[in-house]
Design an enzyme around this catalytic site. Sequence first.
Site, PDB file in Angstrom:
ATOM      1  CG  ASN A 148       2.083  42.568  76.588  1.00 55.55           C
ATOM      2  OD1 ASN A 148       3.017  42.123  77.294  1.00 55.55           O
ATOM      3  ND2 ASN A 148       1.402  42.238  75.586  1.00 55.55           N
ATOM      4  CB  CYS A 154       0.174  38.742  72.078  1.00 58.26           C
ATOM      5  SG  CYS A 154      -0.333  37.955  73.561  1.00 58.26           S
ATOM      6  CE  LYS A 207      15.627  41.051  78.836  1.00 60.73           C
ATOM      7  NZ  LYS A 207      15.128  42.438  79.216  1.00 60.73           N
ATOM      8  N   PRO A 208      13.100  40.304  83.095  1.00 67.71           N
ATOM      9  CG  PRO A 208      12.855  41.903  84.769  1.00 67.71           C
ATOM     10  CD  PRO A 208      13.662  40.912  84.256  1.00 67.71           C
ATOM     11  CB  ALA A 209      10.219  44.381  79.341  1.00 67.01           C
ATOM     12  CD  GLU A 246       1.826  41.842  68.117  1.00 64.55           C
ATOM     13  OE1 GLU A 246       3.080  42.101  67.892  1.00 64.55           O
ATOM     14  OE2 GLU A 246       1.137  41.109  68.686  1.00 64.55           O
ATOM     15  N   GLY A 273       7.657  37.495  73.618  1.00 65.44           N
ATOM     16  CA  GLY A 273       7.913  38.657  73.053  1.00 65.44           C
ATOM     17  C   GLY A 273       7.495  38.879  71.581  1.00 65.44           C
ATOM     18  CB  SER A 274       8.218  41.230  68.932  1.00 69.04           C
ATOM     19  OG  SER A 274       9.706  41.296  69.024  1.00 69.04           O
ATOM     20  CD  GLU A 314       3.554  30.978  74.415  1.00 68.31           C
ATOM     21  OE1 GLU A 314       2.346  31.373  73.630  1.00 68.31           O
ATOM     22  OE2 GLU A 314       3.540  29.704  74.483  1.00 68.31           O
ATOM     23  CG  LEU A 315       7.212  34.286  68.986  1.00 70.16           C
ATOM     24  CD1 LEU A 315       8.077  33.908  67.848  1.00 70.16           C
ATOM     25  CD2 LEU A 315       8.287  35.199  70.274  1.00 70.16           C
TER      26      LEU A 315
HETATM   27  P1  NAD Z   1      10.158  42.671  72.634  1.00 70.24           P
HETATM   28  O1  NAD Z   1      10.341  41.163  71.817  1.00 70.24           O
HETATM   29  O2  NAD Z   1      10.821  43.964  72.290  1.00 70.24           O
HETATM   30  O3  NAD Z   1      10.801  42.128  74.091  1.00 70.24           O
HETATM   31  C1  NAD Z   1      10.448  40.984  74.836  1.00 70.24           C
HETATM   32  C2  NAD Z   1      11.827  40.722  75.819  1.00 70.24           C
HETATM   33  O4  NAD Z   1      12.600  40.307  74.888  1.00 70.24           O
HETATM   34  C3  NAD Z   1      12.024  41.897  76.530  1.00 70.24           C
HETATM   35  O5  NAD Z   1      12.562  41.397  77.950  1.00 70.24           O
HETATM   36  C4  NAD Z   1      13.403  42.251  75.830  1.00 70.24           C
HETATM   37  O6  NAD Z   1      14.255  43.100  76.438  1.00 70.24           O
HETATM   38  C5  NAD Z   1      13.906  41.011  75.436  1.00 70.24           C
HETATM   39  N1  NAD Z   1      14.719  41.221  74.122  1.00 70.24           N
HETATM   40  C6  NAD Z   1      14.795  41.777  73.400  1.00 70.24           C
HETATM   41  N2  NAD Z   1      15.842  41.773  72.313  1.00 70.24           N
HETATM   42  C7  NAD Z   1      16.261  40.595  72.727  1.00 70.24           C
HETATM   43  C8  NAD Z   1      17.329  39.668  72.177  1.00 70.24           C
HETATM   44  N3  NAD Z   1      17.922  39.911  71.092  1.00 70.24           N
HETATM   45  N4  NAD Z   1      17.631  38.515  72.961  1.00 70.24           N
HETATM   46  C9  NAD Z   1      16.961  38.257  73.970  1.00 70.24           C
HETATM   47  N5  NAD Z   1      16.044  39.080  74.531  1.00 70.24           N
HETATM   48  C10 NAD Z   1      15.673  40.034  74.019  1.00 70.24           C
HETATM   49  O7  NAD Z   1       8.754  42.615  72.908  1.00 70.24           O
HETATM   50  P2  NAD Z   1       7.912  43.584  73.867  1.00 70.24           P
HETATM   51  O8  NAD Z   1       7.962  44.902  73.070  1.00 70.24           O
HETATM   52  O9  NAD Z   1       8.440  43.707  75.186  1.00 70.24           O
HETATM   53  O10 NAD Z   1       6.500  43.023  73.991  1.00 70.24           O
HETATM   54  C11 NAD Z   1       5.431  43.132  72.922  1.00 70.24           C
HETATM   55  C12 NAD Z   1       5.616  41.810  71.962  1.00 70.24           C
HETATM   56  O11 NAD Z   1       5.288  40.673  72.824  1.00 70.24           O
HETATM   57  C13 NAD Z   1       4.430  41.864  70.847  1.00 70.24           C
HETATM   58  O12 NAD Z   1       4.979  41.522  69.860  1.00 70.24           O
HETATM   59  C14 NAD Z   1       3.369  40.774  71.559  1.00 70.24           C
HETATM   60  O13 NAD Z   1       2.413  40.355  70.623  1.00 70.24           O
HETATM   61  C15 NAD Z   1       4.313  39.755  72.135  1.00 70.24           C
HETATM   62  N6  NAD Z   1       3.689  38.999  73.132  1.00 70.24           N
HETATM   63  C16 NAD Z   1       3.213  37.769  72.927  1.00 70.24           C
HETATM   64  C17 NAD Z   1       2.464  37.115  74.061  1.00 70.24           C
HETATM   65  C18 NAD Z   1       2.297  35.738  73.787  1.00 70.24           C
HETATM   66  O14 NAD Z   1       1.814  35.044  74.833  1.00 70.24           O
HETATM   67  N7  NAD Z   1       2.355  35.189  72.457  1.00 70.24           N
HETATM   68  C19 NAD Z   1       2.295  37.725  75.001  1.00 70.24           C
HETATM   69  C20 NAD Z   1       2.500  39.114  75.509  1.00 70.24           C
HETATM   70  C21 NAD Z   1       3.304  39.720  74.556  1.00 70.24           C
END
Ligand code: NAD
Length: 492
Positions: free
Chosen positions: A157, A289, A180-182, A391, A233-234, A255-256
Amino acid sequence: MTIRRLPDLWFEPLPWIDGRWHPGDERFTVRNPATGEQITEVVRADAALVARAIEGAGVAQRAWRETSAVERGNVLKRMATLLEVRRDELARLLTAEQGKPYAQSLGEVQYAASFFQWFGEESRRVYGRLVPHPESGREFIVQPKPAGVAGLITPWNFPLAQGAKKVAAALAAGCGCVWKPAELTPLIALAVGPLLREAGVPSGLVQIVPGRGTVVGGVLAQHPGVAVLSLTGSTETGRTLMAAAAPGLKRVSLELGGNAPFIVLPDADLDLVAEHLTRLKLFVSGQVCVTANRVFVHADAEMALAERLAALLAAARVGDGLADGIDAGPLIHHRACAEVGALVTEALAAGAVKVAENRSFDSDPALRAGSFFAPTVLAGVRDDMRVAREEVFGPVIPLLRYSRVDDAVRRANDTPYGLASYVYGRDLAQCRAVASAIDAGIVGVNEWRPLKAEIPFGGVKQSGIGAEGGEEGLREFVHLQVISTPRPVVVP
Ligand code: NAD
């Protein structure tokens, strides 16, 4: 209508390791979510390449930690300048792969630059301390040391800013990184590789490894060469990564997800609330988030607020972020549209009312394959509906009625999340009291975008561990060592 072009790419769609591009066999496709068109294919880093990246970063880090704090800071500040200079190309690339409107992408580039600038200045303020010893003739030196190599994992995002927050803090602390980017948005990260080199970051110090979360994350979590793991991430991914890091007892910074309450106090200026809420929910189409997920409004004001929101939403333009004057772009993919759509459908079936929606994207045939979701206002939402409990990563504004402020605060805290929150009202003493009573990492009082490089931002409860930004953001990448030593004695 002018549609901006994708810039000429100055990087390869390949893993960036030790200052060069690494070809590979396995590829994945990156698409523009507004049109569904393919932008390019990117090579995935496999487990062996990730391990090599970690080892290379370790070698580069041993030299980097010996550079002076001022030298490190200067490199980071040069990077901030480069991001500013290249902001137009970076913003076009970001919009093409992420979908957010060009103006929001420009804002993200500047936000990313602010972290390089901030940590460029902070690098010279990583102070230790001298502590008096309880025994005479001795003293303690508490000295911060770079943790080593950091594994950085970022979401789609804010694919540039989330990386910038982590990379800048890690480098300022004297660490190396493997980023590692998304998979949905790897290009903006790869675009940063050559810019870091131009800014003076030595080869190998920042390795950029696109790839599968489970594969790259697994290696980062298990490899002994990684000292710190930092994920945005999530919450679910946070849990998985923490478990994977447990056998090696690696430090994690997470940061979730969030489920931010937005409390509209009875004396709030409803015009201001409607304007800020609309901007907040159209920002990255609600895929944020810290976006407001539950708007608590006094029962007497609910319809007045709903009408104002409907009027503002009707005037917004939803479309291709590369076009002029767009207020909201698409969601990241069609699956996201289906998930948000299911939450809205369930809420309507359970008694919520759709007050407004904006389907302006429907009139553009070029967007037919895009993953658009109509920004929507829902009134009469209840706490037990999934749209209020989970969320919502989309432009949905759920209004929840309250009759007593203390009850609104109790309900605001009734969530496993604790990331951001908002309080709007004219009586600032009441706003402050309500803000303090909310369990969340950050509260915006009459402000919809409180995040800045200068302050620590992080969640409580299941929204995370640790902080980014501020002086605390750098401390995530530092270990403390205590040296207990005899005091030097002046020879008589
Ligand atoms: P995601 O958790 O699906 O992915 C985030 C990253 O983690 C990606 O690079 C993904 O490839 C990686 N990933 C996935 N599975 C993994 C694993 N098993 N081990 C290690 N890495 C893994 O999240 P998303 O869909 O890319 O982003 C949205 C989520 O991120 C939402 O829940 C949002 O609230 C959260 N977010 C939080 C913040 C914050 O600052 N707290 C900021 C932005 C987004």
